[in-house]
Design an enzyme around this catalytic site. Structure first.
Site, PDB file in Angstrom:
ATOM      1  N   ASP A 190      -2.464  -1.621   9.892  1.00  0.00           N
ATOM      2  CA  ASP A 190      -2.672  -1.587   8.434  1.00  0.00           C
ATOM      3  C   ASP A 190      -3.282  -2.874   7.900  1.00  0.00           C
ATOM      4  O   ASP A 190      -3.673  -2.927   6.729  1.00  0.00           O
ATOM      5  CB  ASP A 190      -1.315  -1.447   7.710  1.00  0.00           C
ATOM      6  CG  ASP A 190      -0.679  -0.103   7.931  1.00  0.00           C
ATOM      7  OD1 ASP A 190      -1.370   0.825   8.371  1.00  0.00           O
ATOM      8  OD2 ASP A 190       0.532   0.005   7.637  1.00  0.00           O
TER       9      ASP A 190
ATOM     10  N   LYS B  26       0.860  -1.196   0.000  1.00  0.00           N
ATOM     11  CA  LYS B  26       0.000   0.000   0.000  1.00  0.00           C
ATOM     12  C   LYS B  26       0.889   1.238   0.000  1.00  0.00           C
ATOM     13  O   LYS B  26       2.048   1.201   0.442  1.00  0.00           O
ATOM     14  CB  LYS B  26      -0.928   0.024   1.218  1.00  0.00           C
ATOM     15  CG  LYS B  26      -0.240   0.006   2.609  1.00  0.00           C
ATOM     16  CD  LYS B  26       0.206   1.353   3.135  1.00  0.00           C
ATOM     17  CE  LYS B  26       0.948   1.216   4.472  1.00  0.00           C
ATOM     18  NZ  LYS B  26       1.728   2.386   4.852  1.00  0.00           N
TER      19      LYS B  26
END
Ligand code: C5P
Length: 290
Positions: free
Chosen positions: A142, A17
Protein backbone atom coordinates in the site's frame (compact mmCIF):
# COMPACT_ATOMS: atom_id res chain seq x y z
CA UNK A 1 5.35 14.25 23.77
CA UNK A 2 8.72 13.75 25.47
CA UNK A 3 10.94 16.84 25.43
CA UNK A 4 12.92 17.08 22.23
CA UNK A 5 16.13 19.04 21.79
CA UNK A 6 15.97 21.64 19.06
CA UNK A 7 13.28 22.99 16.83
CA UNK A 8 10.97 21.01 14.63
CA UNK A 9 12.45 21.24 11.12
CA UNK A 10 9.65 19.59 9.16
CA UNK A 11 6.22 17.99 9.50
CA UNK A 12 4.46 15.42 7.29
CA UNK A 13 0.81 14.38 7.29
CA UNK A 14 0.34 10.61 6.89
CA UNK A 15 -3.21 10.15 5.56
CA UNK A 16 -5.17 6.93 6.01
CA UNK A 17 -6.73 5.14 3.02
CA UNK A 18 -9.93 3.26 2.55
CA UNK A 19 -10.60 0.60 -0.10
CA UNK A 20 -13.69 1.35 -2.16
CA UNK A 21 -14.21 -2.32 -3.07
CA UNK A 22 -11.53 -5.01 -3.13
CA UNK A 23 -11.35 -8.17 -5.24
CA UNK A 24 -8.64 -10.79 -4.80
CA UNK A 25 -7.90 -12.24 -8.23
CA UNK A 26 -5.23 -14.90 -7.73
CA UNK A 27 -2.40 -16.11 -5.55
CA UNK A 28 0.97 -15.43 -7.18
CA UNK A 29 4.09 -17.59 -7.22
CA UNK A 30 5.83 -15.02 -4.93
CA UNK A 31 3.20 -15.59 -2.23
CA UNK A 32 1.43 -12.25 -2.74
CA UNK A 33 -2.02 -11.90 -4.33
CA UNK A 34 -3.05 -9.94 -7.40
CA UNK A 35 -5.93 -7.68 -6.51
CA UNK A 36 -8.16 -5.01 -7.89
CA UNK A 37 -9.23 -2.15 -5.63
CA UNK A 38 -9.98 1.56 -5.70
CA UNK A 39 -8.08 3.34 -2.98
CA UNK A 40 -9.04 6.71 -1.54
CA UNK A 41 -7.01 8.74 0.95
CA UNK A 42 -9.00 10.52 3.66
CA UNK A 43 -8.38 13.28 6.19
CA UNK A 44 -7.87 10.92 9.15
CA UNK A 45 -4.09 11.12 9.55
CA UNK A 46 -1.02 10.58 11.68
CA UNK A 47 1.59 13.36 11.93
CA UNK A 48 5.35 12.92 11.62
CA UNK A 49 7.41 15.64 13.34
CA UNK A 50 11.06 15.84 12.28
CA UNK A 51 13.84 17.20 14.58
CA UNK A 52 17.57 17.24 13.96
CA UNK A 53 19.45 14.59 15.98
CA UNK A 54 22.82 12.89 16.15
CA UNK A 55 21.30 9.64 14.95
CA UNK A 56 18.03 8.62 13.29
CA UNK A 57 15.52 7.67 15.98
CA UNK A 58 11.77 7.38 16.52
CA UNK A 59 9.36 8.18 19.32
CA UNK A 60 5.61 7.65 19.28
CA UNK A 61 2.55 9.00 21.10
CA UNK A 62 1.21 5.42 21.37
CA UNK A 63 3.25 3.24 23.75
CA UNK A 64 1.77 0.10 22.15
CA UNK A 65 3.77 0.72 18.98
CA UNK A 66 7.38 -0.45 18.76
CA UNK A 67 9.84 2.39 18.12
CA UNK A 68 12.62 -0.08 17.26
CA UNK A 69 14.12 -0.88 13.86
CA UNK A 70 11.10 -3.11 13.04
CA UNK A 71 8.85 -0.03 12.88
CA UNK A 72 8.00 0.80 9.25
CA UNK A 73 9.08 4.43 9.78
CA UNK A 74 12.62 3.42 10.76
CA UNK A 75 12.65 0.79 7.99
CA UNK A 76 11.72 3.57 5.54
CA UNK A 77 14.53 5.77 6.91
CA UNK A 78 17.07 2.93 6.59
CA UNK A 79 15.93 2.17 3.03
CA UNK A 80 16.14 5.84 2.05
CA UNK A 81 19.65 6.09 3.49
CA UNK A 82 20.74 2.93 1.64
CA UNK A 83 19.71 4.62 -1.64
CA UNK A 84 20.91 8.16 -0.78
CA UNK A 85 24.25 7.75 0.92
CA UNK A 86 25.48 11.37 0.90
CA UNK A 87 26.32 12.16 4.56
CA UNK A 88 23.82 14.47 6.23
CA UNK A 89 22.22 15.11 9.61
CA UNK A 90 20.24 12.48 11.46
CA UNK A 91 16.61 13.02 12.44
CA UNK A 92 14.48 12.28 15.44
CA UNK A 93 10.99 11.56 14.12
CA UNK A 94 8.09 11.85 16.53
CA UNK A 95 5.02 9.96 15.32
CA UNK A 96 1.70 11.31 16.62
CA UNK A 97 -0.61 8.34 16.06
CA UNK A 98 -4.30 8.84 15.30
CA UNK A 99 -5.04 6.07 12.75
CA UNK A 100 -6.09 2.82 14.49
CA UNK A 101 -3.72 -0.11 13.96
CA UNK A 102 -4.67 -3.46 12.40
CA UNK A 103 -7.61 -1.58 11.00
CA UNK A 104 -7.30 -1.89 7.21
CA UNK A 105 -6.64 1.84 6.98
CA UNK A 106 -2.97 1.60 5.95
CA UNK A 107 -1.73 3.47 9.03
CA UNK A 108 1.76 1.92 9.17
CA UNK A 109 2.07 2.20 5.37
CA UNK A 110 1.03 5.88 5.49
CA UNK A 111 3.68 6.54 8.15
CA UNK A 112 6.35 4.83 6.01
CA UNK A 113 5.30 6.85 2.94
CA UNK A 114 5.41 10.07 4.99
CA UNK A 115 8.88 9.20 6.30
CA UNK A 116 10.14 8.74 2.71
CA UNK A 117 8.54 12.03 1.60
CA UNK A 118 9.88 13.90 4.64
CA UNK A 119 13.45 12.64 4.33
CA UNK A 120 13.52 13.32 0.60
CA UNK A 121 12.35 16.88 1.26
CA UNK A 122 14.87 17.44 4.07
CA UNK A 123 17.74 16.12 1.91
CA UNK A 124 16.87 18.47 -1.00
CA UNK A 125 14.70 16.05 -3.05
CA UNK A 126 17.53 13.84 -4.38
CA UNK A 127 15.20 10.95 -5.30
CA UNK A 128 12.71 11.32 -8.15
CA UNK A 129 9.08 10.17 -7.75
CA UNK A 130 9.72 6.90 -9.62
CA UNK A 131 12.64 5.94 -7.32
CA UNK A 132 10.65 6.88 -4.22
CA UNK A 133 7.75 4.75 -5.44
CA UNK A 134 10.09 1.77 -6.00
CA UNK A 135 11.42 2.13 -2.44
CA UNK A 136 7.84 2.44 -1.18
CA UNK A 137 6.92 -0.86 -2.88
CA UNK A 138 9.74 -2.58 -0.98
CA UNK A 139 8.18 -1.45 2.31
CA UNK A 140 4.64 -2.66 1.63
CA UNK A 141 2.02 -3.10 -1.07
CA UNK A 142 0.00 0.00 0.00
CA UNK A 143 2.98 2.32 0.48
CA UNK A 144 3.31 3.47 -3.20
CA UNK A 145 -0.34 4.64 -3.20
CA UNK A 146 0.11 6.46 0.10
CA UNK A 147 3.09 8.48 -1.21
CA UNK A 148 0.69 10.68 -3.17
CA UNK A 149 -2.79 9.57 -2.04
CA UNK A 150 -5.87 10.85 -3.83
CA UNK A 151 -8.05 8.34 -5.69
CA UNK A 152 -6.49 5.49 -7.68
CA UNK A 153 -7.21 2.10 -9.14
CA UNK A 154 -4.65 -0.28 -7.61
CA UNK A 155 -3.74 -3.55 -9.31
CA UNK A 156 -0.86 -6.04 -9.20
CA UNK A 157 -0.18 -6.54 -5.50
CA UNK A 158 -1.38 -2.96 -4.94
CA UNK A 159 1.54 -1.04 -6.40
CA UNK A 160 0.32 -0.73 -10.03
CA UNK A 161 -1.59 2.54 -9.82
CA UNK A 162 -3.90 4.36 -12.20
CA UNK A 163 -4.87 7.80 -10.84
CA UNK A 164 -8.57 8.57 -10.96
CA UNK A 165 -10.51 11.78 -10.68
CA UNK A 166 -13.28 11.70 -8.07
CA UNK A 167 -16.59 13.30 -9.04
CA UNK A 168 -18.98 14.79 -6.52
CA UNK A 169 -19.14 15.21 -2.75
CA UNK A 170 -19.05 12.28 -0.33
CA UNK A 171 -18.76 11.84 3.45
CA UNK A 172 -17.44 8.74 5.18
CA UNK A 173 -18.06 7.53 8.71
CA UNK A 174 -15.25 5.15 9.66
CA UNK A 175 -15.77 2.88 12.65
CA UNK A 176 -13.03 0.78 14.22
CA UNK A 177 -14.69 -2.23 15.89
CA UNK A 178 -11.90 -2.61 18.47
CA UNK A 179 -10.37 -5.79 17.02
CA UNK A 180 -7.13 -5.78 15.06
CA UNK A 181 -6.94 -7.99 11.94
CA UNK A 182 -3.57 -9.18 10.66
CA UNK A 183 -3.24 -8.56 6.92
CA UNK A 184 -1.09 -11.67 6.48
CA UNK A 185 -3.72 -13.77 8.30
CA UNK A 186 -6.55 -12.42 6.12
CA UNK A 187 -4.64 -13.11 2.88
CA UNK A 188 -3.86 -16.60 4.19
CA UNK A 189 -7.60 -17.28 4.61
CA UNK A 190 -9.05 -15.69 1.50
CA UNK A 191 -10.08 -17.80 -1.49
CA UNK A 192 -9.60 -15.95 -4.78
CA UNK A 193 -12.84 -15.87 -6.81
CA UNK A 194 -13.03 -18.75 -9.29
CA UNK A 195 -14.97 -16.62 -11.74
CA UNK A 196 -13.14 -13.43 -12.60
CA UNK A 197 -16.32 -11.59 -13.43
CA UNK A 198 -18.33 -9.39 -11.12
CA UNK A 199 -20.13 -6.05 -11.41
CA UNK A 200 -17.23 -4.45 -9.47
CA UNK A 201 -14.60 -5.78 -11.92
CA UNK A 202 -16.74 -4.75 -14.89
CA UNK A 203 -16.94 -1.27 -13.37
CA UNK A 204 -13.19 -0.97 -12.67
CA UNK A 205 -12.22 -2.27 -16.12
CA UNK A 206 -14.36 0.45 -17.70
CA UNK A 207 -12.52 3.26 -15.87
CA UNK A 208 -9.30 3.43 -17.94
CA UNK A 209 -7.84 6.26 -15.87
CA UNK A 210 -10.85 8.51 -16.13
CA UNK A 211 -13.36 10.06 -13.80
CA UNK A 212 -15.12 7.97 -11.19
CA UNK A 213 -18.67 8.79 -10.15
CA UNK A 214 -19.50 7.75 -6.58
CA UNK A 215 -23.07 6.68 -7.28
CA UNK A 216 -22.01 4.16 -9.96
CA UNK A 217 -19.13 2.79 -7.85
CA UNK A 218 -21.11 2.50 -4.61
CA UNK A 219 -23.80 0.36 -6.29
CA UNK A 220 -21.18 -2.35 -7.10
CA UNK A 221 -19.01 -2.26 -3.94
CA UNK A 222 -17.77 -5.60 -2.64
CA UNK A 223 -14.84 -6.66 -0.47
CA UNK A 224 -13.59 -10.26 -0.72
CA UNK A 225 -12.29 -10.16 2.88
CA UNK A 226 -15.52 -9.03 4.48
CA UNK A 227 -17.30 -12.35 4.96
CA UNK A 228 -14.31 -14.18 6.42
CA UNK A 229 -13.37 -11.29 8.72
CA UNK A 230 -16.97 -10.99 9.94
CA UNK A 231 -17.13 -14.75 10.54
CA UNK A 232 -14.00 -14.59 12.71
CA UNK A 233 -15.03 -11.30 14.38
CA UNK A 234 -18.85 -10.98 14.71
CA UNK A 235 -18.38 -7.47 16.15
CA UNK A 236 -17.46 -6.29 12.62
CA UNK A 237 -20.88 -7.33 11.30
CA UNK A 238 -22.53 -5.70 14.34
CA UNK A 239 -20.79 -2.43 13.57
CA UNK A 240 -21.98 -2.64 9.96
CA UNK A 241 -25.56 -3.08 11.17
CA UNK A 242 -25.24 -0.13 13.57
CA UNK A 243 -23.84 2.04 10.78
CA UNK A 244 -26.78 1.17 8.51
CA UNK A 245 -29.28 1.89 11.29
CA UNK A 246 -27.50 5.21 11.92
CA UNK A 247 -28.25 6.28 8.34
CA UNK A 248 -25.30 5.15 6.20
CA UNK A 249 -26.59 4.47 2.68
CA UNK A 250 -23.89 1.90 1.92
CA UNK A 251 -21.47 0.14 4.27
CA UNK A 252 -18.33 -1.80 3.46
CA UNK A 253 -15.08 -2.87 5.08
CA UNK A 254 -11.71 -1.29 4.32
CA UNK A 255 -8.89 -3.56 3.17
CA UNK A 256 -8.54 -6.69 5.26
CA UNK A 257 -10.42 -4.99 8.13
CA UNK A 258 -11.47 -4.46 10.68
CA UNK A 259 -12.65 -0.90 9.97
CA UNK A 260 -16.14 -0.59 8.51
CA UNK A 261 -17.13 2.60 6.74
CA UNK A 262 -20.49 4.06 5.92
CA UNK A 263 -21.10 6.31 2.93
CA UNK A 264 -23.39 9.29 3.37
CA UNK A 265 -24.02 12.02 0.80
CA UNK A 266 -25.10 14.62 3.36
CA UNK A 267 -22.64 16.24 5.84
CA UNK A 268 -25.17 16.71 8.67
CA UNK A 269 -26.46 13.12 8.37
CA UNK A 270 -22.86 11.82 8.34
CA UNK A 271 -21.99 13.81 11.47
CA UNK A 272 -25.11 12.47 13.20
CA UNK A 273 -24.19 8.88 12.29
CA UNK A 274 -20.63 9.51 13.54
CA UNK A 275 -21.92 10.87 16.86
CA UNK A 276 -24.38 7.97 17.18
CA UNK A 277 -21.62 5.38 16.78
CA UNK A 278 -19.40 7.33 19.20
CA UNK A 279 -22.23 7.32 21.77
CA UNK A 280 -22.30 3.51 21.50
CA UNK A 281 -18.64 3.51 22.57
CA UNK A 282 -17.06 2.88 19.17
CA UNK A 283 -14.02 4.71 17.82
CA UNK A 284 -15.72 6.60 15.02
CA UNK A 285 -14.23 9.11 12.56
CA UNK A 286 -16.02 11.54 10.27
CA UNK A 287 -13.90 11.75 7.09
CA UNK A 288 -13.79 13.32 3.68
CA UNK A 289 -11.53 12.50 0.73
CA UNK A 290 -8.15 14.22 1.13
O1 C5P B 1 2.72 -5.77 1.40
P1 C5P B 1 2.45 -5.91 2.85
O2 C5P B 1 3.72 -6.03 3.67
O3 C5P B 1 1.55 -4.85 3.41
O4 C5P B 1 1.67 -7.29 3.00
C1 C5P B 1 1.50 -7.94 4.23
C2 C5P B 1 1.15 -9.38 3.93
O5 C5P B 1 -0.12 -9.45 3.28
C3 C5P B 1 2.11 -10.05 2.98
O6 C5P B 1 3.15 -10.68 3.67
C4 C5P B 1 1.24 -11.07 2.28
O7 C5P B 1 1.08 -12.19 3.11
C5 C5P B 1 -0.11 -10.39 2.23
N1 C5P B 1 -0.40 -9.72 0.95
C6 C5P B 1 -0.72 -10.50 -0.15
N2 C5P B 1 -1.03 -9.89 -1.35
C7 C5P B 1 -1.03 -8.56 -1.45
C8 C5P B 1 -0.72 -7.74 -0.33
C9 C5P B 1 -0.40 -8.37 0.85
O8 C5P B 1 -0.74 -11.74 -0.08
N3 C5P B 1 -1.37 -7.99 -2.61
Amino acid sequence: MESLAGEEVHRETARAKINLGLKILRRRPDGYHDLCTIMQSVDLADQLHFYRAEQDQLSCSDPALSTGPDNLVLRAVALFRSRWTTPGPGFHIHLAKHIPMGAGLGGGSADAAAALRGLNHLCGNPLDPHTLSTLAGQLGSDVPFLLAGGTALAQGRGEVLTPLCWEGEVFYVLVYPGVAVSTAWAYGQVKPSLTQSSPYLTFTSSLSGGRVAGTALFSVLENDFQELVERANPIVAEVRTHLSLAGAQICSMSGSGSTVYGIVDDRVAALQAHQGLGARGYRSFFCVPA
